[in-house]
Design an enzyme around this catalytic site. Structure first.
Site, PDB file in Angstrom:
ATOM      1  N   SER A  49      -2.211  -6.197   6.033  1.00  0.00           N
ATOM      2  CA  SER A  49      -1.531  -6.689   7.049  1.00  0.00           C
ATOM      3  C   SER A  49      -2.516  -7.406   7.556  1.00  0.00           C
ATOM      4  O   SER A  49      -3.926  -7.627   7.490  1.00  0.00           O
ATOM      5  CB  SER A  49      -0.894  -5.855   7.712  1.00  0.00           C
ATOM      6  N   ASP A  82       0.316  -8.411   3.265  1.00  0.00           N
ATOM      7  CA  ASP A  82       1.616  -7.860   3.878  1.00  0.00           C
ATOM      8  C   ASP A  82       1.973  -8.447   5.233  1.00  0.00           C
ATOM      9  O   ASP A  82       1.438  -8.867   6.091  1.00  0.00           O
ATOM     10  CB  ASP A  82       1.209  -6.564   4.156  1.00  0.00           C
TER      11      ASP A  82
HETATM   12  P1  13P Z   1       6.160   2.880   6.199  1.00  0.00           P
HETATM   13  O1  13P Z   1       5.894   2.763   7.408  1.00  0.00           O
HETATM   14  O2  13P Z   1       7.356   3.381   5.782  1.00  0.00           O
HETATM   15  O3  13P Z   1       5.092   3.365   5.046  1.00  0.00           O
HETATM   16  O4  13P Z   1       6.433   1.164   5.420  1.00  0.00           O
HETATM   17  C1  13P Z   1       5.346   0.529   5.318  1.00  0.00           C
HETATM   18  C2  13P Z   1       5.701  -1.177   4.935  1.00  0.00           C
HETATM   19  O5  13P Z   1       6.876  -1.473   4.738  1.00  0.00           O
HETATM   20  C3  13P Z   1       4.625  -1.838   4.969  1.00  0.00           C
HETATM   21  O6  13P Z   1       5.112  -3.359   4.891  1.00  0.00           O
END
Ligand code: 13P
Length: 338
Positions: A49, A82
């Site tokens: 991310s 992400d």
């Molecule tokens: P979780 O918090 O359920 O692991 O999801 C992670 C996610 O969707 C990252 O984009």
């Protein structure tokens, strides 16, 4: 060689399985995923991310990933951004060498305010044009997920902006995304549901409707940690303070995979596994102070979770099914409209 996510997801669609996308911030997390991929012979998606990129620094992350491709040449490996919050963030990831990016235009660039459909289409289409010219995959999002993670998220309840199938179809037609994240009641983080989710709060019916409307689109389930009680218990047993909570049951994810889900995002389960393992060492052997004494069990605990998910999602055993296509070749295929 890092490969395009499009290829992994196309293969997954053909084989009828899903591929976990696991978040990383450091070397141990990358090592855990690679070891799990080798053990289960799985293709792998590693995702970072904006928060991870600033924590680890882009170059550390990128070179750790290159090391992974050298050390694990048998694993088709994707480096994915992400929740990119803007065209510029996606561009900087592509310039660095990410082979896949998410343009999350469901929120404004502040990463908090839900955006308009027009804004989302405009920003995502720009990223698609830029990325495809370089063979890079694009994931878009329509609808808004619940929760906030790493400062990204509207902080809303998961049901306030559930994806509309017609709007999803319009979005895919107008943007040309390779994969589509949808909102069906899940949220990022540990606190998703107060009890085991029913169809009232986890809208698998909606997912199935979207898949029927868009049978060729690779769907992405975000917020897909299962938050297993065993992992919560270890943390609490060793001095942690987690409130009782429920995640997305693996069988629901498997139902999603039968209905077009090809990428499954998991971060929280690995965070829980790491923290539980570290707490255990701290409480049981407070005299220890070598970071390896707790980072090794932490890495092992994450590897176990990742290997289990790879098996449950069906990607295990598929690492050697295909020859990786270089992203330059993917660029030519996009240009030729393939
Ligand atoms: P979780 O918090 O359920 O692991 O999801 C992670 C996610 O969707 C990252 O984009």
């Amino acid at each position: 060689m890092l490969v395009s996510m499009r290829q992994l997801l196309d293969e997954a669609a053909q084989g009828g399985y899903g591929v976990g996308a696991f978040n990383v911030n450091n070397m141990e997390q990358i090592q855990a995923i690679m070891e799990a991929a080798r053990e289960t012979r799985s293709p792998a998606i590693v995702q970072a991310s904006r928060g991870a990129r600033s924590y680890a620094q882009d170059l550390y992350l990128y070179h750790l990933m290159l090391a992974a491709t050298e050390l694990y040449p048998e694993i088709p490996l994707v480096l994915h951004l992400d929740h990119g919050n803007s065209v510029e963030t996606c561009k900087s990831a592509i310039d660095l060498g990410f082979t896949s990016v998410m343009m999350d235009g469901s929120l404004m660039p502040d990463g908090k305010t839900p955006s308009s459909f027009e804004y989302n289409v405009g920003a995502t289409r720009k990223v698609v044009e830029m990325a495809h010219a370089r063979g890079v995959t694009v994931e878009g999002e329509i609808g808004v997920l619940g929760g906030i993670e790493d400062g990204h998220g509207a902080g809303l309840d998961g049901l306030s902006h559930v994806t509309d199938p017609e709007q999803a179809a319009e979005f895919v037609a107008q943007t040309g995304v390779d994969a589509l994240a949808i909102a069906i009641g899940t949220s990022h983080g540990a606190y998703k549901f107060a009890k085991k989710p029913t169809g009232e709060v986890l809208k698998m019916d909606r997912l199935i409707e979207i898949h029927q409307r868009l049978p060729k689109t690779h769907l992405v389930m975000h917020g897909s940690s299962s938050v297993p009680k065993e992992l919560q218990d270890i943390i609490n047993q060793y001095g942690g303070k987690l409130r009782p909570t429920f995640g997305v049951p693996v069988e629901e994810i498997q139902l999603g995979i039968k209905n077009g889900v090809r990428k499954v995002n998991v971060d929280t389960d690995n965070r829980l596994a790491i923290t539980g393992a570290i707490r255990k060492v701290f409480i049981e052997t407070p005299e220890k102070f070598d970071p390896r004494d707790y980072l090794k069990p932490a890495r092992e605990a994450m590897k176990k979770v990742v290997a289990e998910r790879m098996t449950q999602f069906g990607q295990a055993g598929h690492a050697g099914d295909y020859q990786p296509i270089p992203i330059e070749e993917m660029a030519k295929r996009y240009a030729a409209g393939k």
